[in-house]
Design a protein around this motif. Structure first.
Motif, short mmCIF file in Angstrom:
data_model
loop_
_atom_site.label_atom_id
_atom_site.label_comp_id
_atom_site.label_asym_id
_atom_site.label_seq_id
_atom_site.Cartn_x
_atom_site.Cartn_y
_atom_site.Cartn_z
N HIS A 1 25.67 -21.66 7.66
CA HIS A 1 26.62 -22.77 7.53
C HIS A 1 25.87 -24.11 7.61
CE1 HIS A 1 30.35 -24.86 7.50
NE2 HIS A 1 30.22 -25.32 8.74
N GLY A 2 24.84 -24.17 8.45
CA GLY A 2 24.03 -25.39 8.53
C GLY A 2 23.17 -25.60 7.30
N LEU A 3 22.92 -24.55 6.57
CA LEU A 3 22.12 -24.64 5.35
C LEU A 3 22.95 -25.01 4.12
CD1 LEU A 3 19.80 -21.51 5.70
CD2 LEU A 3 19.16 -23.89 5.97
N ALA A 4 24.25 -25.15 4.28
CA ALA A 4 25.13 -25.40 3.15
C ALA A 4 24.70 -26.61 2.32
CB ALA A 4 26.57 -25.56 3.62
N PRO A 5 24.34 -27.75 2.91
CA PRO A 5 23.90 -28.87 2.06
C PRO A 5 22.65 -28.55 1.24
CG PRO A 5 24.40 -29.65 4.29
CD PRO A 5 24.45 -28.17 4.31
N LYS A 6 21.72 -27.84 1.85
CA LYS A 6 20.50 -27.47 1.11
C LYS A 6 20.82 -26.48 -0.01
CE LYS A 6 17.44 -28.15 5.05
NZ LYS A 6 16.56 -27.52 6.03
N LEU A 7 21.72 -25.51 0.27
CA LEU A 7 22.11 -24.55 -0.76
C LEU A 7 22.88 -25.23 -1.88
CD1 LEU A 7 23.15 -21.49 1.43
CD2 LEU A 7 21.09 -21.74 0.05
N ASP A 8 23.72 -26.22 -1.53
CA ASP A 8 24.43 -26.99 -2.56
C ASP A 8 23.44 -27.72 -3.46
OD1 ASP A 8 26.95 -26.19 -1.79
OD2 ASP A 8 27.30 -27.94 -0.50
N ALA A 9 22.38 -28.27 -2.87
CA ALA A 9 21.36 -28.96 -3.67
C ALA A 9 20.64 -27.98 -4.59
CB ALA A 9 20.36 -29.67 -2.75
N LEU A 10 20.32 -26.78 -4.06
CA LEU A 10 19.68 -25.76 -4.90
C LEU A 10 20.59 -25.31 -6.03
CD1 LEU A 10 17.86 -23.48 -2.29
CD2 LEU A 10 16.82 -24.92 -4.04
N LEU A 11 21.88 -25.14 -5.74
CA LEU A 11 22.84 -24.79 -6.79
C LEU A 11 22.91 -25.88 -7.85
CD1 LEU A 11 25.84 -23.19 -4.86
CD2 LEU A 11 24.43 -22.10 -6.59
N ALA A 12 22.93 -27.14 -7.41
CA ALA A 12 22.98 -28.25 -8.36
C ALA A 12 21.75 -28.25 -9.26
CB ALA A 12 23.11 -29.58 -7.61
N GLN A 13 20.57 -28.01 -8.67
CA GLN A 13 19.35 -27.95 -9.47
C GLN A 13 19.39 -26.79 -10.46
OE1 GLN A 13 16.16 -27.65 -6.65
NE2 GLN A 13 16.14 -29.84 -6.17
N GLY A 14 19.86 -25.64 -10.01
CA GLY A 14 19.94 -24.48 -10.89
C GLY A 14 20.89 -24.69 -12.04
N PHE A 15 22.05 -25.29 -11.76
CA PHE A 15 23.01 -25.54 -12.84
C PHE A 15 22.51 -26.65 -13.76
CE2 PHE A 15 26.09 -23.33 -10.06
CZ PHE A 15 26.60 -22.45 -10.99
N ALA A 16 21.74 -27.60 -13.22
CA ALA A 16 21.18 -28.66 -14.07
C ALA A 16 20.17 -28.08 -15.05
CB ALA A 16 20.54 -29.74 -13.20
N VAL A 17 19.43 -27.07 -14.63
CA VAL A 17 18.43 -26.45 -15.51
C VAL A 17 19.11 -25.82 -16.72
CG1 VAL A 17 16.77 -24.54 -15.67
CG2 VAL A 17 16.71 -26.07 -13.72
N VAL A 18 20.24 -25.16 -16.51
CA VAL A 18 20.94 -24.50 -17.61
C VAL A 18 21.93 -25.44 -18.30
CG1 VAL A 18 20.67 -22.18 -16.68
CG2 VAL A 18 22.69 -23.50 -16.09
N GLY A 19 22.06 -26.66 -17.83
CA GLY A 19 22.92 -27.65 -18.47
C GLY A 19 24.39 -27.49 -18.15
N ALA A 20 24.72 -26.88 -17.01
CA ALA A 20 26.12 -26.68 -16.62
C ALA A 20 26.48 -27.69 -15.52
CB ALA A 20 26.32 -25.27 -16.11
N ALA A 21 27.78 -27.88 -15.34
CA ALA A 21 28.25 -28.79 -14.30
C ALA A 21 28.00 -28.15 -12.93
CB ALA A 21 29.74 -29.05 -14.47
#
Length: 188
Positions: free
Chosen positions: A100-120
């Protein structure tokens, strides 16, 4: 190509087709009977594990009877599995807090992953937003029930395998008339 070579070639094709069909049928049957075969495989694994620990104990304690070595080996393995299960149960809540404390870091990783594939980008909260607690609880109880029935099947298979070990040597002796073949089969 002469007729003998043609016949040999068609025989090879037929043999290869038969092997392919046998493998495909075997895979289908294993998949179809997975609920029955999987506990049997686990029971065989437990029996082999207990037998290996018993053999190690035989080297260390050569005077101990076989039933003592087998019982102690089984107890050691069960205690080991229970310790691993207990460790997982004890460490699960602190791990959940850390996740639960890692949620902000995981959100950032998800954002980077979706940015690579060009998704929102989406967040973990958005992923788990539609989770129904009643449905989740029902799935937990269903999983617990299937684990209990799986464990009961493993215990039943294990009991039958353990009981059949006593007579297996005699059956093997009757199966092979030649002593060399008996020894080869026992090694296998």
């Amino acid at each position: 190509m002469n007729p003998g070579e043609a016949a040999a070639g068609s025989l090879a094709v037929l043999r290869n087709a038969a092997v392919f069909m046998a493998v495909a049928l075997a895979l289908f049957l294993v998949r179809f009977f997975q609920a029955i075969v999987t506990p049997l495989v686990v029971a065989i694994f437990l029996l082999l594990l207990i037998d290996a620990v018993s053999r190690v104990m035989q080297r260390r304690l050569p005077g101990a009877p076989e039933w003592v070595r087998g019982g102690v080996a089984g107890a050691v393995i069960l205690i080991g599995f229970a310790a691993i299960g207990g460790l997982l149960a004890i460490e699960a809540p602190p791990f959940a807090v850390q996740v639960h404390g890692l949620a902000p870091k995981l959100d950032a990783l998800l954002a980077q992953g979706f940015a690579v594939v060009g998704a929102a980008p989406i967040t973990l909260r958005q992923i788990f937003l539609g989770v129904d607690p009643a449905h989740l609880l029902a799935r937990v109880f269903l999983t617990a029930r299937s684990l209990v029935s799986y464990g009961v099947l493993v215990i039943i298979y294990f009991g039958f395998l353990l009981a059949s070990r006593a007579t297996f040597g005699r059956k093997l002796d009757r199966l092979y008339s030649n002593e060399d073949r008996r020894l080869g089969a026992r090694r296998v």
